[in-house]
Structure formats: structure tokens, C-alpha cells
Motif scaffolding. Structure first.
Motif, PDB file in Angstrom:
ATOM      1  N   ILE A 187      49.758 108.553  30.185  1.00  0.00           N
ATOM      2  CA  ILE A 187      49.876 107.251  30.838  1.00  0.00           C
ATOM      3  C   ILE A 187      51.295 106.693  30.713  1.00  0.00           C
ATOM      4  N   ALA A 188      52.005 107.113  29.677  1.00  0.00           N
ATOM      5  CA  ALA A 188      53.398 106.668  29.526  1.00  0.00           C
ATOM      6  C   ALA A 188      54.219 107.115  30.736  1.00  0.00           C
ATOM      7  N   GLY A 189      53.934 108.320  31.236  1.00  0.00           N
ATOM      8  CA  GLY A 189      54.645 108.824  32.412  1.00  0.00           C
ATOM      9  C   GLY A 189      54.336 107.993  33.649  1.00  0.00           C
ATOM     10  N   SER A 190      53.053 107.633  33.827  1.00  0.00           N
ATOM     11  CA  SER A 190      52.672 106.793  34.978  1.00  0.00           C
ATOM     12  C   SER A 190      53.358 105.434  34.892  1.00  0.00           C
ATOM     13  N   PHE A 191      53.386 104.891  33.690  1.00  0.00           N
ATOM     14  CA  PHE A 191      54.009 103.573  33.475  1.00  0.00           C
ATOM     15  C   PHE A 191      55.505 103.634  33.829  1.00  0.00           C
ATOM     16  N   ALA A 192      56.163 104.688  33.366  1.00  0.00           N
ATOM     17  CA  ALA A 192      57.604 104.826  33.635  1.00  0.00           C
ATOM     18  C   ALA A 192      57.853 104.931  35.142  1.00  0.00           C
ATOM     19  N   ARG A 193      57.012 105.693  35.836  1.00  0.00           N
ATOM     20  CA  ARG A 193      57.182 105.842  37.298  1.00  0.00           C
ATOM     21  C   ARG A 193      56.968 104.497  37.987  1.00  0.00           C
ATOM     22  N   ASP A 194      55.955 103.756  37.557  1.00  0.00           N
ATOM     23  CA  ASP A 194      55.670 102.467  38.198  1.00  0.00           C
ATOM     24  C   ASP A 194      56.768 101.442  37.913  1.00  0.00           C
ATOM     25  N   LEU A 195      57.320 101.458  36.711  1.00  0.00           N
ATOM     26  CA  LEU A 195      58.382 100.504  36.406  1.00  0.00           C
ATOM     27  C   LEU A 195      59.607 100.757  37.282  1.00  0.00           C
ATOM     28  N   ALA A 196      59.783 102.013  37.650  1.00  0.00           N
ATOM     29  CA  ALA A 196      60.931 102.352  38.505  1.00  0.00           C
ATOM     30  C   ALA A 196      60.791 101.718  39.890  1.00  0.00           C
ATOM     31  N   GLY A 254      59.783  98.693  40.441  1.00  0.00           N
ATOM     32  CA  GLY A 254      59.859  97.228  40.409  1.00  0.00           C
ATOM     33  C   GLY A 254      61.128  96.644  39.820  1.00  0.00           C
ATOM     34  N   GLY A 255      62.178  97.439  39.659  1.00  0.00           N
ATOM     35  CA  GLY A 255      63.440  96.908  39.147  1.00  0.00           C
ATOM     36  C   GLY A 255      63.404  96.568  37.664  1.00  0.00           C
ATOM     37  N   HIS A 256      62.491  97.181  36.923  1.00  0.00           N
ATOM     38  CA  HIS A 256      62.444  96.937  35.479  1.00  0.00           C
ATOM     39  C   HIS A 256      63.409  97.895  34.782  1.00  0.00           C
ATOM     40  N   ARG A 257      63.720  97.591  33.521  1.00  0.00           N
ATOM     41  CA  ARG A 257      64.693  98.412  32.792  1.00  0.00           C
ATOM     42  C   ARG A 257      64.030  99.090  31.600  1.00  0.00           C
ATOM     43  N   ILE A 258      63.924 100.403  31.658  1.00  0.00           N
ATOM     44  CA  ILE A 258      63.417 101.138  30.493  1.00  0.00           C
ATOM     45  C   ILE A 258      64.627 101.558  29.673  1.00  0.00           C
ATOM     46  N   GLU A 290      64.729 112.443  30.326  1.00  0.00           N
ATOM     47  CA  GLU A 290      65.428 113.087  31.452  1.00  0.00           C
ATOM     48  C   GLU A 290      64.622 112.921  32.742  1.00  0.00           C
ATOM     49  N   ARG A 291      63.305 113.150  32.625  1.00  0.00           N
ATOM     50  CA  ARG A 291      62.421 113.057  33.802  1.00  0.00           C
ATOM     51  C   ARG A 291      62.443 111.665  34.413  1.00  0.00           C
ATOM     52  N   HIS A 292      62.563 110.641  33.566  1.00  0.00           N
ATOM     53  CA  HIS A 292      62.449 109.268  34.062  1.00  0.00           C
ATOM     54  C   HIS A 292      63.782 108.507  34.003  1.00  0.00           C
ATOM     55  N   SER A 293      64.867 109.238  33.844  1.00  0.00           N
ATOM     56  CA  SER A 293      66.215 108.633  33.811  1.00  0.00           C
ATOM     57  C   SER A 293      66.292 107.482  32.799  1.00  0.00           C
ATOM     58  N   ILE A 294      65.821 107.737  31.598  1.00  0.00           N
ATOM     59  CA  ILE A 294      65.849 106.736  30.524  1.00  0.00           C
ATOM     60  C   ILE A 294      67.050 107.042  29.632  1.00  0.00           C
ATOM     61  N   PRO A 295      67.886 106.039  29.336  1.00  0.00           N
ATOM     62  CA  PRO A 295      69.139 106.329  28.636  1.00  0.00           C
ATOM     63  C   PRO A 295      69.004 106.821  27.189  1.00  0.00           C
ATOM     64  N   ALA A 296      67.953 106.415  26.480  1.00  0.00           N
ATOM     65  CA  ALA A 296      67.859 106.828  25.066  1.00  0.00           C
ATOM     66  C   ALA A 296      66.521 107.483  24.757  1.00  0.00           C
TER      67      ALA A 296
END
Ligand SMILES: NC(=O)c1ccc[n+]([C@@H]2O[C@H](COP(=O)([O-])OP(=O)(O)OC[C@H]3O[C@@H](n4cnc5c(N)ncnc54)[C@H](OP(=O)(O)O)[C@@H]3O)[C@@H](O)[C@H]2O)c1
Length: 324
Positions: free
Chosen positions: A16-25, A27-31, A47-53
Motif C-alpha cells: 500500500i505504500a507504493g499505491s500511496f506514493a503513486r497517488d501523492l504524485a 496531487g502535488g504533495h512532497r514525499i 528510485e521507483r517513486h523519485s523520492i530523494p532520501a
């Protein structure tokens, strides 16, 4: 003056973390970061979700100064521990459903957040979907008259093969915590506090429930009936019925779907069809609610209040006890 969006930290790099990351992308949210027990899993998720850390371990995640809000996406058994880790680090928390495994644990989580003065919310994403916003508006406008009944089913044929968290008692497995919670939460949202419960279920030798049903009597006089299963497909529909009208939520009612509203009289003349206009899966709306509350200095959401999450978990305690 420009303000930076709050930084989300994802705790646990599972499904579900993956689904959440995709959905946040969408809506202009910042992971800002992801944390996993496994360094390589954190790295590949980032890497998959372009998260900086990407952090190895949850402690490093909650201590990351770029992380303002921690999304707890671990098995039910670990929600309390991981939420407390984040709260102790002074971070706001959005905790996956079911909030915890018991009502007492839910109260512990709430007490800790209130003592620390951080925001906390159960990630009951359904409540924030446009469908539910519209349904609540129809009820508030009196379109259904007095709401007296909720009927809801959440039944999916899930992967119950060895190793699945769903059949592990130690991980809070079972249909009630994973699926039934949506039905109980819907009933609570539209009919209010639950006073009496009858329930039956099928529980395996390890103590994990595979399917069940409950009838809930609400203090308002309303009655709800809920069914849930993780080993059969069901209708996945929900009906909110009032003295003057009814809303039929299309399958899957707990997700971003549409509804039909009918007049109670004249064989249920169709009054309205509400269609879903999908953008992603729909988990971004709960994130927007969290950010809105925090921006306004609120420590909880009035749409998913903390005391209600505790009350829902206490009802779930009783359903679980009666299934055994
Ligand atoms: N909102 C929804 O639509 C939805 C849908 C499905 C599930 N959920 C909820 O989300 C939560 C997680 O479900 P999921 O399906 O994403 O589970 P999952 O795929 O098994 O992922 C859970 C993650 O938790 C971490 N974890 C930490 N301690 C663990 C332990 N002792 N055993 C196993 N994993 C552990 C692991 O991440 P690392 O190893 O990377 O640390 C694992 O990948 C549950 O509360 C579930 O009810 C919500």
C-alpha cells in the motif's frame, strides 16, 4: 513568499505504500523520504517513486529533518509501535487502517499524539473521496430524510498462501482488521456511536478470522449490517438508507466509486447518478486533508476524529470477541 509543502515520510516499503506514493504524485504533495527495514528495498522504492532520501530502518526515517508527516504503512500489529516512534520524534502521523489491533492500543496512540501535540489520523481514505463528500452533502441536505440503516459488504478473494501477513495472527491478520473495518467505519460515519453488537465468524486454528458478519445497533436507533471475507468475492456494495431516500454505493464502495440515489417512495425512482472521475486510486485526498489540518494548526481531522477511530476499534474488539 513561497512555502514548501510539508515533507511526507513513508514508513514501510510494502504494497500500500507504493499505491500511496503513486497517488501523492498526482496531487502535488512532497514525499521527502522512505524508510524500510531493508536498505536495498528502501533504495529501490525511492528510485521507483523519485523520492530523494531512502533510509535503512525506521528510526532514521522519523529523525530525518525533512520529514514532517510519517505515513505508517506496516502490518496492523505494528501500527502502534511505529506511530509512537514517529510521535516521540515530534512528527505528525497518518496511520493505515485498521488504526491498531485493539481499542486500548488506539487510545494509547491517541493519548501519545495529544500529549506530544502532533497531528494524528487513521488513514481511512474512503472518507475523503469525492464520492463520500457528495454522499455526506446529500445527507446533510436532508435528501435521505433520517438515515436509519447502513448495509455494507467488503469481500475479496485475497492471497492467503503461506507467508501472507493476512493469515498471520502475530501480524494482526484477518478479514475484520483488513476489510471489515471499512464497513464498520462507514456505519459509524452515517449512524454514529454503536451501542450493541451481534456477530458471527469463521476463525482458523491460529485465531485468524477469514469471514464474518455483524449487526450493529447504534445509539441513534439506526441499525447496520456488515459482512466481510478475505476468502470469497462479495458484492462490495453499500447502501445508506433513510426515511426519504437511499444512496447505493457501487462496488467497490470503499474505493473511489459512484453512487445512485433513489427516492424511498414510488419503487425507488432514480433521483441522481453520481459518477466517479478517477485520478489515481484516491489516496491523495486523505493526504490533502492531513496537510490542510496541519496548515490550519489542527491536531486532528473533524472528518476522521481520533475519538471516533478509538470507538471504531472498540466495536471491532467486540466483533472479534463474538466471532470466536
Ligand atoms: N488503504 C488501502 O487501500 C489499503 C490497502 C491494503 C492494505 N492497507 C493497510 O496497509 C497496511 C499494510 O498493508 P500492505 O498490504 O501494504 O502490507 P505489505 O505489503 O505486507 O507491507 C507491509 C510492510 O510493512 C513493513 N513491516 C514492518 N514490520 C513488518 C513485519 N514484522 N512483518 C512484515 N512487514 C513488516 C514491511 O516494509 P519494510 O520491510 O520495507 O520495512 C512491509 O513491506 C495494513 O494496515 C493494511 O490494512 C491499506
Amino acid at each position: 513568499m513561497t512555502t514548501t509543502a510539508p515533507g511526507w515520510g513513508i514508513l514501510g516499503a510494502g504494497g500500500i505504500a507504493g499505491s500511496f506514493a503513486r497517488d501523492l504524485a498526482t496531487g502535488g504533495h512532497r514525499i521527502a523520504a522512505v524508510g524500510s527495514r531493508d536498505a536495498e528495498r528502501a533504495r529501490s522504492f525511492a528510485e521507483r517513486h523519485s523520492i530523494p532520501a531512502a533510509h535503512a530502518g525506521y528510526r532514521a526515517l522519523v529523525d530525518d529533518p525533512e520529514v514532517d508527516i510519517v505515513y505508517v504503512a506496516t502490518p496492523h500489529s505494528h501500527h502502534l509501535e511505529h506511530a509512537l516512534l514517529a510521535i516521540d520524534a515530534g512528527k505528525h502521523v497518518l496511520v493505515e487502517k485498521a488504526f491498531t489491533t485493539t481499542g486500548d492500543d488506539a487510545q494509547r496512540l491517541v493519548d501519545a499524539a495529544r500529549t506530544k501535540g502532533v497531528f494524528a489520523m487513521e488513514a481511512m481514505w474512503t472518507r475523503f473521496l469525492p464520492t463520500m463528500v457528495a454522499a455526506r452533502e446529500r445527507v446533510a441536505a436532508g435528501d435521505l430524510g433520517e438515515v436509519v440503516s447502513v448495509v455494507a459488504d467488503h469481500s475479496q478473494m485475497l492471497d492467503l498462501s503461506p507467508g501472507s501477513r493476512l493469515i498471520e495472527a502475530a501480524l494482526g491478520g484477518g478479514a475484520l482488521l483488513d476489510l471489515g473495518v471499512y464497513c464498520v467505519s462507514l456505519a459509524h460515519a452515517f449512524l454514529g456511536p454503536i451501542e450493541r453488537i451481534q456477530a458471527a465468524g469463521v476463525v482458523d486454528a491460529a485465531g485468524v478470522d477469514h469471514r464474518g458478519a455483524a449487526i450493529l445497533e447504534h445509539a441513534s436507533g439506526g441499525i447496520s449490517s456488515v459482512t466481510f471475507s478475505m476468502e470469497t468475492l462479495g458484492s462490495n456494495r453499500a447502501v445508506i438508507a433513510g426515511t426519504e431516500g437511499v444512496i447505493e454505493l457501487e462496488p467497490a464502495f470503499y474505493a473511489w466509486t459512484g453512487f445512485r440515489r433513489r427516492h424511498a417512495s414510488a419503487h425507488g425512482t432514480a433521483a441522481e447518478t453520481f459518477a466517479a472521475e478517477l485520478v489515481g486510486r484516491g489516496m491523495q485526498f486523505q493526504a490533502a486533508e492531513v496537510e490542510r489540518c496541519i496548515a490550519e494548526g489542527r491536531l486532528e481531522s473533524e472528518l476522521m476524529p481520533l475519538d471516533e477511530s478509538v470507538a471504531i476499534m472498540r466495536a471491532m474488539d467486540e466483533i472479534a470477541a463474538r466471532m470466536r
